[in-house]
Design a protein around this motif. Structure first.
Motif, PDB file in Angstrom:
ATOM      1  N   GLU A 110       0.829  -1.202   0.000  1.00  0.00           N
ATOM      2  CA  GLU A 110       0.000   0.000   0.000  1.00  0.00           C
ATOM      3  C   GLU A 110       0.862   1.249   0.000  1.00  0.00           C
ATOM      4  N   ILE A 111       0.208   2.329  -0.414  1.00  0.00           N
ATOM      5  CA  ILE A 111       0.841   3.653  -0.362  1.00  0.00           C
ATOM      6  C   ILE A 111      -0.239   4.675  -0.052  1.00  0.00           C
ATOM      7  N   LYS A 112       0.136   5.706   0.679  1.00  0.00           N
ATOM      8  CA  LYS A 112      -0.772   6.794   1.013  1.00  0.00           C
ATOM      9  C   LYS A 112      -0.406   8.012   0.174  1.00  0.00           C
ATOM     10  N   VAL A 113      -1.424   8.669  -0.377  1.00  0.00           N
ATOM     11  CA  VAL A 113      -1.246   9.927  -1.098  1.00  0.00           C
ATOM     12  C   VAL A 113      -1.838  11.004  -0.194  1.00  0.00           C
ATOM     13  N   LEU A 114      -0.986  11.848   0.342  1.00  0.00           N
ATOM     14  CA  LEU A 114      -1.412  12.829   1.339  1.00  0.00           C
ATOM     15  C   LEU A 114      -2.014  14.074   0.699  1.00  0.00           C
ATOM     16  N   GLY A 115      -2.859  14.744   1.485  1.00  0.00           N
ATOM     17  CA  GLY A 115      -3.383  16.044   1.113  1.00  0.00           C
ATOM     18  C   GLY A 115      -4.257  16.054  -0.128  1.00  0.00           C
ATOM     19  N   ILE A 116      -5.147  15.085  -0.257  1.00  0.00           N
ATOM     20  CA  ILE A 116      -5.986  15.017  -1.461  1.00  0.00           C
ATOM     21  C   ILE A 116      -7.257  15.847  -1.323  1.00  0.00           C
ATOM     22  N   ASP A 117      -7.840  16.184  -2.440  1.00  0.00           N
ATOM     23  CA  ASP A 117      -9.166  16.801  -2.515  1.00  0.00           C
ATOM     24  C   ASP A 117     -10.160  15.643  -2.677  1.00  0.00           C
ATOM     25  N   LEU A 118     -11.005  15.433  -1.670  1.00  0.00           N
ATOM     26  CA  LEU A 118     -11.912  14.274  -1.682  1.00  0.00           C
ATOM     27  C   LEU A 118     -12.823  14.241  -2.905  1.00  0.00           C
ATOM     28  N   LYS A 119     -13.387  15.394  -3.264  1.00  0.00           N
ATOM     29  CA  LYS A 119     -14.314  15.445  -4.398  1.00  0.00           C
ATOM     30  C   LYS A 119     -13.597  15.088  -5.702  1.00  0.00           C
ATOM     31  N   LYS A 120     -12.436  15.704  -5.934  1.00  0.00           N
ATOM     32  CA  LYS A 120     -11.673  15.404  -7.158  1.00  0.00           C
ATOM     33  C   LYS A 120     -11.248  13.943  -7.206  1.00  0.00           C
ATOM     34  N   ALA A 121     -10.848  13.402  -6.057  1.00  0.00           N
ATOM     35  CA  ALA A 121     -10.407  12.006  -6.006  1.00  0.00           C
ATOM     36  C   ALA A 121     -11.562  11.068  -6.345  1.00  0.00           C
ATOM     37  N   GLU A 122     -12.725  11.316  -5.780  1.00  0.00           N
ATOM     38  CA  GLU A 122     -13.880  10.451  -6.070  1.00  0.00           C
ATOM     39  C   GLU A 122     -14.269  10.551  -7.539  1.00  0.00           C
ATOM     40  N   GLU A 123     -14.286  11.765  -8.092  1.00  0.00           N
ATOM     41  CA  GLU A 123     -14.612  11.938  -9.510  1.00  0.00           C
ATOM     42  C   GLU A 123     -13.627  11.182 -10.399  1.00  0.00           C
ATOM     43  N   LYS A 124     -12.335  11.284 -10.100  1.00  0.00           N
ATOM     44  CA  LYS A 124     -11.323  10.610 -10.900  1.00  0.00           C
ATOM     45  C   LYS A 124     -11.470   9.089 -10.800  1.00  0.00           C
ATOM     46  N   LEU A 125     -11.715   8.586  -9.615  1.00  0.00           N
ATOM     47  CA  LEU A 125     -11.898   7.144  -9.441  1.00  0.00           C
ATOM     48  C   LEU A 125     -13.098   6.636 -10.240  1.00  0.00           C
TER      49      LEU A 125
END
Length: 182
Positions: free
Chosen positions: A6-21
């Motif tokens: 696993e790896i953690k990506v710090l400091g993300i924008d939740l909305k942008k991350a969900e849209e991209k996923l």
């Protein structure tokens, strides 16, 4: 002992991350709130700990050891237990007082042979955790999500993530969304 890839990506924008996923075809699978106690191992090792965690449906007791800051640097042994509070009492009875109590929330997504978790913790920006059965799949997902990597990545523990934000998590007795008790 099982290797966590696993790896953690710090400091993300939740909305942008969900849209991209979702754009990449990931499926949103569940939203979870975790409660956990963290205990020191004996003898105390700053890179190893015991975690008792529940989401209200499943409770696990896990030994974790961070060997290095890499996708395959975390080792763990995990067992399912049937009662969060009684397991905590059992651990206390055999000499393991909890170091602290913590809460976090998580939204999980599945795709590309990975589980992606969007994690929210009190006092720090959200982060994304990418986990898979092997390091190659973790790295492929990380590459596909590279536009979301605007800050730092790490495979170290949540305690180490807090340190990156100048917070000593071990000094916080209760880490809750509604309050923080030192």
């Amino acid at each position: 002992m099982h290797t966590e890839n696993e790896i953690k990506v710090l400091g993300i924008d939740l909305k942008k991350a969900e849209e991209k996923l979702l754009d990449l075809g990931f499926k949103r699978t569940e939203e979870i709130t975790y409660r956990r106690y963290v205990y020191d191992v004996v003898p105390v090792n700053p890179n190893a700990w015991i975690r008792l965690r529940t989401n209200g449906k499943k409770t696990t007791l896990t030994f974790k050891e961070s060997l290095k800051d890499s996708v395959d640097g975390m080792k763990e042994i995990e067992v399912i237990v049937d009662n969060f509070d009684e397991t905590n009492e059992f651990l206390k009875a055999i000499g393991h007082e909890p170091r602290n109590y913590q809460e976090n929330s998580r939204v999980n997504f599945e795709g590309m042979n990975c589980t992606i978790s969007l994690d929210s913790w009190p006092q720090i920006p959200p982060y994304m955790e990418i986990e898979a059965d092997n390091a190659d799949d973790v790295n492929k997902c990380l590459e596909a999500l590279s536009e979301l990597v605007t800050s730092d990545t790490t495979s170290l523990s949540t305690e180490e993530v807090y340190k990156r934000y100048g917070i000593d998590l071990s000094s916080i007795k209760e880490l809750r969304f509604d309050k923080v008790a030192a």
